[in-house]
Design a protein around this motif. Sequence first.
Motif, short mmCIF file in Angstrom:
data_model
loop_
_atom_site.label_atom_id
_atom_site.label_comp_id
_atom_site.label_asym_id
_atom_site.label_seq_id
_atom_site.Cartn_x
_atom_site.Cartn_y
_atom_site.Cartn_z
N VAL A 207 14.59 65.07 98.57
CA VAL A 207 15.00 66.11 97.63
C VAL A 207 15.24 65.47 96.27
O VAL A 207 16.33 65.00 95.98
N LYS A 208 14.20 65.40 95.46
CA LYS A 208 14.31 64.76 94.15
C LYS A 208 14.43 65.78 93.02
O LYS A 208 14.84 65.44 91.92
N ASP A 209 14.06 67.00 93.30
CA ASP A 209 14.10 68.04 92.28
C ASP A 209 15.37 68.85 92.46
O ASP A 209 15.42 69.82 93.22
N LEU A 210 16.43 68.45 91.75
CA LEU A 210 17.70 69.14 91.90
C LEU A 210 17.66 70.55 91.31
O LEU A 210 18.43 71.42 91.72
N SER A 211 16.77 70.78 90.35
CA SER A 211 16.63 72.13 89.81
C SER A 211 16.13 73.07 90.90
O SER A 211 16.60 74.21 91.02
N ARG A 212 15.18 72.59 91.68
CA ARG A 212 14.67 73.38 92.79
C ARG A 212 15.76 73.54 93.85
O ARG A 212 15.91 74.62 94.44
N ALA A 213 16.51 72.47 94.09
CA ALA A 213 17.59 72.54 95.06
C ALA A 213 18.62 73.58 94.64
O ALA A 213 19.11 74.36 95.46
N TRP A 214 18.94 73.61 93.33
CA TRP A 214 19.90 74.60 92.85
C TRP A 214 19.37 76.01 93.06
O TRP A 214 20.11 76.91 93.46
N SER A 215 18.10 76.22 92.79
CA SER A 215 17.50 77.53 92.97
C SER A 215 17.62 77.99 94.42
O SER A 215 17.95 79.15 94.70
N LEU A 216 17.38 77.06 95.35
CA LEU A 216 17.47 77.39 96.77
C LEU A 216 18.91 77.69 97.17
O LEU A 216 19.18 78.63 97.93
N LEU A 217 19.85 76.89 96.66
CA LEU A 217 21.26 77.11 96.98
C LEU A 217 21.75 78.43 96.39
O LEU A 217 22.50 79.17 97.03
N HIS A 218 21.33 78.70 95.18
CA HIS A 218 21.68 79.96 94.51
C HIS A 218 21.20 81.15 95.35
O HIS A 218 21.95 82.10 95.62
N ASP A 219 19.94 81.08 95.78
CA ASP A 219 19.39 82.17 96.59
C ASP A 219 20.08 82.25 97.94
O ASP A 219 20.31 83.36 98.48
N ALA A 220 20.41 81.09 98.51
CA ALA A 220 21.06 81.07 99.83
C ALA A 220 22.40 81.79 99.79
O ALA A 220 22.73 82.56 100.71
N ILE A 221 23.18 81.56 98.75
CA ILE A 221 24.48 82.23 98.64
C ILE A 221 24.30 83.73 98.50
O ILE A 221 25.03 84.53 99.11
N HIS A 222 23.30 84.14 97.72
CA HIS A 222 23.06 85.57 97.56
C HIS A 222 22.53 86.21 98.84
O HIS A 222 22.63 87.44 99.01
#
Length: 288
Positions: free
Chosen positions: A10-25
């Motif tokens: 997991v090198k793309d933290l921007s992508r990780a944030w997007s996934l985490l953001h969607d996961a919470i929603h």
Amino acid sequence: MELLAFNPLVKDLSRAWSLLHDAIHLIPRATLRSLDREDQQHILGKLTGLTSLAISVSLEISRSPLEALQLQELSRSITNGQLLDYRTDISDLMEEYPTLAKEFDSLRQTLDSPVPSSSTESSDTSKGKLLQILEQQAIIGRKNKAAQDLDNILFQIRQKPGFKNFLREESEEYFLSAAQEGPIVVLNVSKLRSDAILVTKAQVTSIALSDLSHDSMMKYFDNSKEIRVSENNEVKRELLEWLWTGAVRPVLRNLGFYPTPNLKKVGSLPRIWWIGVGLMAKAPIHVA
């Protein structure tokens, strides 16, 4: 979940944030309103650490502190009431759009109704068990239909003037107004980083807490994620010193409530509301 940011894949933290953001929603989808309370709580228990990691990744990639705070508040609302969206006060909606408000209220009551337990006297016979199963399936079917209808009602409500953000992430104005009586401090510690989100009546900011590491925090928690109970006053003092040095003092300095080389004297101190995320919610911050 906190290991996500340290996984070499997991090198793309921007992508990780997007996934985490969607996961919470998407948590409300995982904890369907048609499920009973115990099942919802079981699922939510499996998601421990998600919010803390999302906040850390958000700040690590320089998203605004407001966005991190909005995620924290949304997650808190979900875990405290399986999305307070169907437990909220609807007086404003009732005044402006009574028909929608009544439909909304009727649906949330349907979703809040319990599913009968299988351990009743009527289940002593095969016929009784079959009837009970059919009854449970019928109730679950009605709840699933009500959940779909509620999503549709929410969509309609959010199309109305003044209700665009109805039961969505809170606005900046909401947080600033909440801090009118004194600052609100949200403390978050993860394996990625540690931060304090500061809410005053003027702005939402954040500061990194470099001395509040995840590894040092875990020394004070047992395997059940509870604060270690000790009769040793030295251990208690060590915990409080860790909280003071790593969290409380840097926050007070940033807010101008603690003397610094450039600030020799401070005025009267206001009340401060301390909020811990994850394990930090169990830390005795006020004592420190």
